[in-house]
Design a protein around this motif. Sequence first.
Motif, PDB file in Angstrom:
ATOM      1  N   GLY A  38       2.104  10.505   6.177  1.00  0.00           N
ATOM      2  CA  GLY A  38       2.360   9.603   4.867  1.00  0.00           C
ATOM      3  C   GLY A  38       3.381   8.549   4.372  1.00  0.00           C
ATOM      4  N   ARG A  39       3.324   8.611   3.400  1.00  0.00           N
ATOM      5  CA  ARG A  39       4.316   7.216   3.420  1.00  0.00           C
ATOM      6  C   ARG A  39       4.373   6.805   2.064  1.00  0.00           C
ATOM      7  NH1 ARG A  39       1.863   5.858   0.053  1.00  0.00           N
ATOM      8  NH2 ARG A  39       0.630   4.090  -0.967  1.00  0.00           N
ATOM      9  N   VAL A  40       6.436   6.930   1.598  1.00  0.00           N
ATOM     10  CA  VAL A  40       6.376   7.334  -0.032  1.00  0.00           C
ATOM     11  C   VAL A  40       6.868   5.361  -0.013  1.00  0.00           C
ATOM     12  CG1 VAL A  40       8.656   8.078   0.453  1.00  0.00           C
ATOM     13  CG2 VAL A  40       7.775   8.193  -2.109  1.00  0.00           C
ATOM     14  N   ILE A  43       9.978   0.844  -2.719  1.00  0.00           N
ATOM     15  CA  ILE A  43      10.041  -0.219  -4.115  1.00  0.00           C
ATOM     16  C   ILE A  43       9.029  -1.395  -3.359  1.00  0.00           C
ATOM     17  CG2 ILE A  43      11.830  -1.830  -3.094  1.00  0.00           C
ATOM     18  CD1 ILE A  43      12.279  -2.195  -6.212  1.00  0.00           C
ATOM     19  N   GLY A  44       8.238  -2.466  -4.206  1.00  0.00           N
ATOM     20  CA  GLY A  44       6.464  -3.194  -3.494  1.00  0.00           C
ATOM     21  C   GLY A  44       5.496  -2.508  -3.833  1.00  0.00           C
ATOM     22  N   GLU A  45       5.381  -2.501  -5.355  1.00  0.00           N
ATOM     23  CA  GLU A  45       4.143  -1.804  -5.876  1.00  0.00           C
ATOM     24  C   GLU A  45       3.201  -3.262  -6.032  1.00  0.00           C
ATOM     25  OE1 GLU A  45       3.606   0.846  -3.672  1.00  0.00           O
ATOM     26  OE2 GLU A  45       4.683   1.475  -5.463  1.00  0.00           O
ATOM     27  N   HIS A  46       2.792  -3.164  -5.255  1.00  0.00           N
ATOM     28  CA  HIS A  46       1.239  -4.079  -6.240  1.00  0.00           C
ATOM     29  C   HIS A  46       1.834  -5.211  -4.923  1.00  0.00           C
ATOM     30  CE1 HIS A  46      -1.375  -1.251  -7.483  1.00  0.00           C
ATOM     31  NE2 HIS A  46      -0.467  -0.538  -8.126  1.00  0.00           N
ATOM     32  N   THR A  47       2.343  -5.283  -4.852  1.00  0.00           N
ATOM     33  CA  THR A  47       2.885  -6.671  -3.715  1.00  0.00           C
ATOM     34  C   THR A  47       1.614  -6.854  -2.305  1.00  0.00           C
ATOM     35  OG1 THR A  47       4.590  -5.814  -3.060  1.00  0.00           O
ATOM     36  CG2 THR A  47       4.206  -7.465  -4.858  1.00  0.00           C
ATOM     37  N   ASP A  48       1.834  -6.090  -1.995  1.00  0.00           N
ATOM     38  CA  ASP A  48       1.552  -5.883  -0.657  1.00  0.00           C
ATOM     39  C   ASP A  48      -0.189  -6.924  -0.378  1.00  0.00           C
ATOM     40  OD1 ASP A  48      -0.320  -3.897  -1.447  1.00  0.00           O
ATOM     41  OD2 ASP A  48      -0.867  -3.284   0.288  1.00  0.00           O
ATOM     42  N   TYR A  49      -1.702  -6.988  -1.008  1.00  0.00           N
ATOM     43  CA  TYR A  49      -2.283  -7.899  -0.738  1.00  0.00           C
ATOM     44  C   TYR A  49      -2.157  -8.685  -2.056  1.00  0.00           C
ATOM     45  CZ  TYR A  49      -2.691  -5.233  -6.046  1.00  0.00           C
ATOM     46  OH  TYR A  49      -2.428  -5.003  -7.018  1.00  0.00           O
ATOM     47  N   ASN A  50      -0.848  -9.041  -2.416  1.00  0.00           N
ATOM     48  CA  ASN A  50      -0.878 -10.450  -2.656  1.00  0.00           C
ATOM     49  C   ASN A  50       0.060 -11.631  -2.098  1.00  0.00           C
ATOM     50  OD1 ASN A  50      -1.846 -10.171  -6.039  1.00  0.00           O
ATOM     51  ND2 ASN A  50      -0.330  -8.233  -5.884  1.00  0.00           N
ATOM     52  N   LYS A 178     -10.388  -1.376  -1.260  1.00  0.00           N
ATOM     53  CA  LYS A 178     -10.093  -2.504  -0.866  1.00  0.00           C
ATOM     54  C   LYS A 178      -8.606  -2.580  -0.755  1.00  0.00           C
ATOM     55  CE  LYS A 178     -14.269  -4.564  -0.388  1.00  0.00           C
ATOM     56  NZ  LYS A 178     -14.673  -4.538   1.040  1.00  0.00           N
ATOM     57  N   CYS A 179      -7.955  -1.646  -0.215  1.00  0.00           N
ATOM     58  CA  CYS A 179      -6.088  -1.590  -0.293  1.00  0.00           C
ATOM     59  C   CYS A 179      -5.360  -2.706   0.754  1.00  0.00           C
ATOM     60  CB  CYS A 179      -6.062  -0.272   0.652  1.00  0.00           C
ATOM     61  SG  CYS A 179      -6.222  -0.344   2.329  1.00  0.00           S
ATOM     62  N   GLY A 180      -4.438  -2.769   0.521  1.00  0.00           N
ATOM     63  CA  GLY A 180      -3.636  -3.976   1.262  1.00  0.00           C
ATOM     64  C   GLY A 180      -2.698  -2.916   1.897  1.00  0.00           C
ATOM     65  N   ILE A 181      -2.521  -3.552   3.182  1.00  0.00           N
ATOM     66  CA  ILE A 181      -2.290  -3.274   4.359  1.00  0.00           C
ATOM     67  C   ILE A 181      -1.154  -2.325   4.678  1.00  0.00           C
ATOM     68  CG2 ILE A 181      -0.659  -5.824   5.026  1.00  0.00           C
ATOM     69  CD1 ILE A 181      -2.810  -3.602   7.963  1.00  0.00           C
ATOM     70  N   MET A 182      -0.189  -2.738   3.785  1.00  0.00           N
ATOM     71  CA  MET A 182       0.931  -2.014   3.217  1.00  0.00           C
ATOM     72  C   MET A 182       1.439  -0.072   4.062  1.00  0.00           C
ATOM     73  SD  MET A 182       3.859   0.092   0.753  1.00  0.00           S
ATOM     74  CE  MET A 182       2.766   0.528  -0.351  1.00  0.00           C
ATOM     75  N   ASP A 183      -0.192   0.762   3.496  1.00  0.00           N
ATOM     76  CA  ASP A 183       0.168   2.137   4.642  1.00  0.00           C
ATOM     77  C   ASP A 183      -0.191   2.407   5.731  1.00  0.00           C
ATOM     78  OD1 ASP A 183       0.315   2.534   1.237  1.00  0.00           O
ATOM     79  OD2 ASP A 183      -1.754   3.062   1.500  1.00  0.00           O
ATOM     80  N   GLN A 184      -1.085   1.464   6.349  1.00  0.00           N
ATOM     81  CA  GLN A 184      -1.630   2.098   7.866  1.00  0.00           C
ATOM     82  C   GLN A 184      -0.089   1.337   8.233  1.00  0.00           C
ATOM     83  OE1 GLN A 184      -4.143   0.695   5.388  1.00  0.00           O
ATOM     84  NE2 GLN A 184      -5.219   2.108   5.498  1.00  0.00           N
ATOM     85  N   GLU A 231      -9.255   0.743 -11.474  1.00  0.00           N
ATOM     86  CA  GLU A 231      -8.697  -0.657 -11.794  1.00  0.00           C
ATOM     87  C   GLU A 231      -7.556  -1.473 -10.933  1.00  0.00           C
ATOM     88  OE1 GLU A 231      -7.414  -0.699 -14.789  1.00  0.00           O
ATOM     89  OE2 GLU A 231      -9.476   0.390 -15.441  1.00  0.00           O
ATOM     90  N   TYR A 232      -8.042  -0.649  -9.267  1.00  0.00           N
ATOM     91  CA  TYR A 232      -7.174  -1.154  -7.989  1.00  0.00           C
ATOM     92  C   TYR A 232      -7.482  -2.413  -7.540  1.00  0.00           C
ATOM     93  CZ  TYR A 232      -4.913  -1.677  -3.443  1.00  0.00           C
ATOM     94  OH  TYR A 232      -4.095  -2.199  -2.989  1.00  0.00           O
ATOM     95  N   ASN A 233      -9.260  -2.490  -8.489  1.00  0.00           N
ATOM     96  CA  ASN A 233     -10.241  -4.020  -7.925  1.00  0.00           C
ATOM     97  C   ASN A 233     -10.229  -4.221  -8.859  1.00  0.00           C
ATOM     98  OD1 ASN A 233     -10.796  -2.651  -5.420  1.00  0.00           O
ATOM     99  ND2 ASN A 233     -12.388  -1.556  -6.261  1.00  0.00           N
ATOM    100  N   THR A 345       5.169   5.711  -7.802  1.00  0.00           N
ATOM    101  CA  THR A 345       5.084   5.280  -6.407  1.00  0.00           C
ATOM    102  C   THR A 345       3.327   5.227  -6.061  1.00  0.00           C
ATOM    103  OG1 THR A 345       6.367   4.962  -3.467  1.00  0.00           O
ATOM    104  CG2 THR A 345       5.117   7.176  -4.809  1.00  0.00           C
ATOM    105  N   GLY A 346       2.992   4.428  -4.870  1.00  0.00           N
ATOM    106  CA  GLY A 346       1.598   4.357  -4.686  1.00  0.00           C
ATOM    107  C   GLY A 346       0.867   3.104  -5.581  1.00  0.00           C
ATOM    108  N   ALA A 347      -0.020   3.460  -5.606  1.00  0.00           N
ATOM    109  CA  ALA A 347      -1.271   2.359  -6.931  1.00  0.00           C
ATOM    110  C   ALA A 347      -1.397   2.721  -7.913  1.00  0.00           C
ATOM    111  CB  ALA A 347      -2.594   2.943  -5.845  1.00  0.00           C
ATOM    112  N   GLY A 348      -0.871   4.491  -8.470  1.00  0.00           N
ATOM    113  CA  GLY A 348      -0.700   4.532  -9.883  1.00  0.00           C
ATOM    114  C   GLY A 348      -1.358   5.809 -10.511  1.00  0.00           C
TER     115      GLY A 348
HETATM  116  C1  GLA Z   1      -2.122   1.640  -2.461  1.00  0.00           C
HETATM  117  C2  GLA Z   1      -2.662   0.809  -1.340  1.00  0.00           C
HETATM  118  C3  GLA Z   1      -1.626  -0.032  -0.575  1.00  0.00           C
HETATM  119  C4  GLA Z   1      -0.755  -0.283  -1.792  1.00  0.00           C
HETATM  120  C5  GLA Z   1      -0.813   0.069  -3.326  1.00  0.00           C
HETATM  121  C6  GLA Z   1       0.547   0.032  -4.360  1.00  0.00           C
HETATM  122  O1  GLA Z   1      -1.229   2.491  -1.515  1.00  0.00           O
HETATM  123  O2  GLA Z   1      -3.441   1.529  -0.252  1.00  0.00           O
HETATM  124  O3  GLA Z   1      -1.675  -1.112   0.064  1.00  0.00           O
HETATM  125  O4  GLA Z   1      -1.323  -1.765  -2.828  1.00  0.00           O
HETATM  126  O5  GLA Z   1      -1.740   1.192  -3.450  1.00  0.00           O
HETATM  127  O6  GLA Z   1       1.387  -0.724  -3.697  1.00  0.00           O
END
Ligand code: GLA
Length: 402
Positions: A38-40, A43-50, A178-184, A231-233, A345-348
């Motif tokens: 898993g991941r924590v 810092i840098g939240e909701h920036t990956d898909y930007n 529609k998540c960004g790339i951070m987690d994977q 809300e994420y979308n 931390t994470g999506a919220g």
């Molecule tokens: C979720 C998504 C990530 C990222 C975070 C917010 O974890 O899977 O891609 O957008 O939310 O930072």
Amino acid sequence: MESMKREKSNVKREASDVRQGFVEIFGEEPVAVVRAPGRVNLIGEHTDYNDGYVLPVAIDRNVWVAASPRWDRQVVIHALDFNESVIFSLDHIERDEARPWSNYQRGVAYFLEEQGFDLPGLNAVIAGDVPIGSGLSSSAAVEVSMAYAWQVLAGFELSRVDLALLCQRAENDFVGMKCGIMDQFVAALGRRGHALLIDCRSLEYQLIPLPAEAVIVVADTMKRRGLVDSEYNTRRRECEEGVRILQQYLPEVRALRDVSVNQFVEHEEKLRGKVRQRCRHVVYENERVLESVAALRAGNLAVFGRLMNESHISLREDYEVSCPELDIMVEAAWKVEGVYGSRMTGAGFGGCTVSLVAEEAIEDFGVKVAAAYQKATGIVPKIYVCRAEDGVSKLSGQLLAC
Ligand code: GLA
């Protein structure tokens, strides 16, 4: 602290769990056992898909997969945590609404097949100790461990970055998040003792050593994330709208990542209410990530912590993805001496907070934050001390034996 240790050992999963489960169900030893963490996100939240920057850590909580290839195209997966099994054919991969946990594995198989890899069917047992729905990316850990299990069994070439991209696709286009790339990405490429600075546009990354004198503490509000998908979308759309408007004045801007703080200040009046708020968060958050990396490199934990706190306030006020439980937990942490910084931390909308805590203050943190949170909400939180661990890996025979 005692309760922290107890909590952790109660639910801790090991390679031996899936190995033993495999032997019981399939009557033989698995050919491979793999794990993905898993991941924590520090810092840098909701920036990956930007297209921006993030600084996550792979943690010592994992999803484990024990697997063997089959001679046909059937996939048989048993999930120990749900005590349920699924069977599907690689020739006909569809979503399973009755067992949604299996859509991550199905999505991975679907896109591996689509990329032309010649997959064998497989028998697998899966289990994990990444809490589900708590913002620690159990889904990415499932995807990455599963994709890697297939890679190990079938022996095809796929770089870690491409593995992460494939898993993101499975989540975006098969699961529908529609998540960004951070987690994977961090589940595939994390490194023990390090945070990972990822440039989510170029996918270049740097390992940033974590200081030995500070500890990462995750506090689970136990409020499972609601609302998060819709809300994420919506947030993604609001950011895109901001880009469209800013492009009229700054034609070189392709994503919010391209907007500097100075440019934002100059043009922010052209953006309406919520869109302006969302863009403000992203523009400043990207800046904070870079500043926080500089602070870590300089060993300046006070600055790093202050940036974490500012990130939380921005997520609460401008991005509006916090919730009362997260705010209460963070504010309780801010009051404890020896806490450098704390944020959601994470999506919220529920899930966990992350705090950076001086080693000698961990005990105090556990007692005081848990008590304050419970008093305010009536909910008993879970608090985990986390170590930064390696990304996905295969277990050797020796490790399996213990
Ligand atoms: C979720 C998504 C990530 C990222 C975070 C917010 O974890 O899977 O891609 O957008 O939310 O930072």
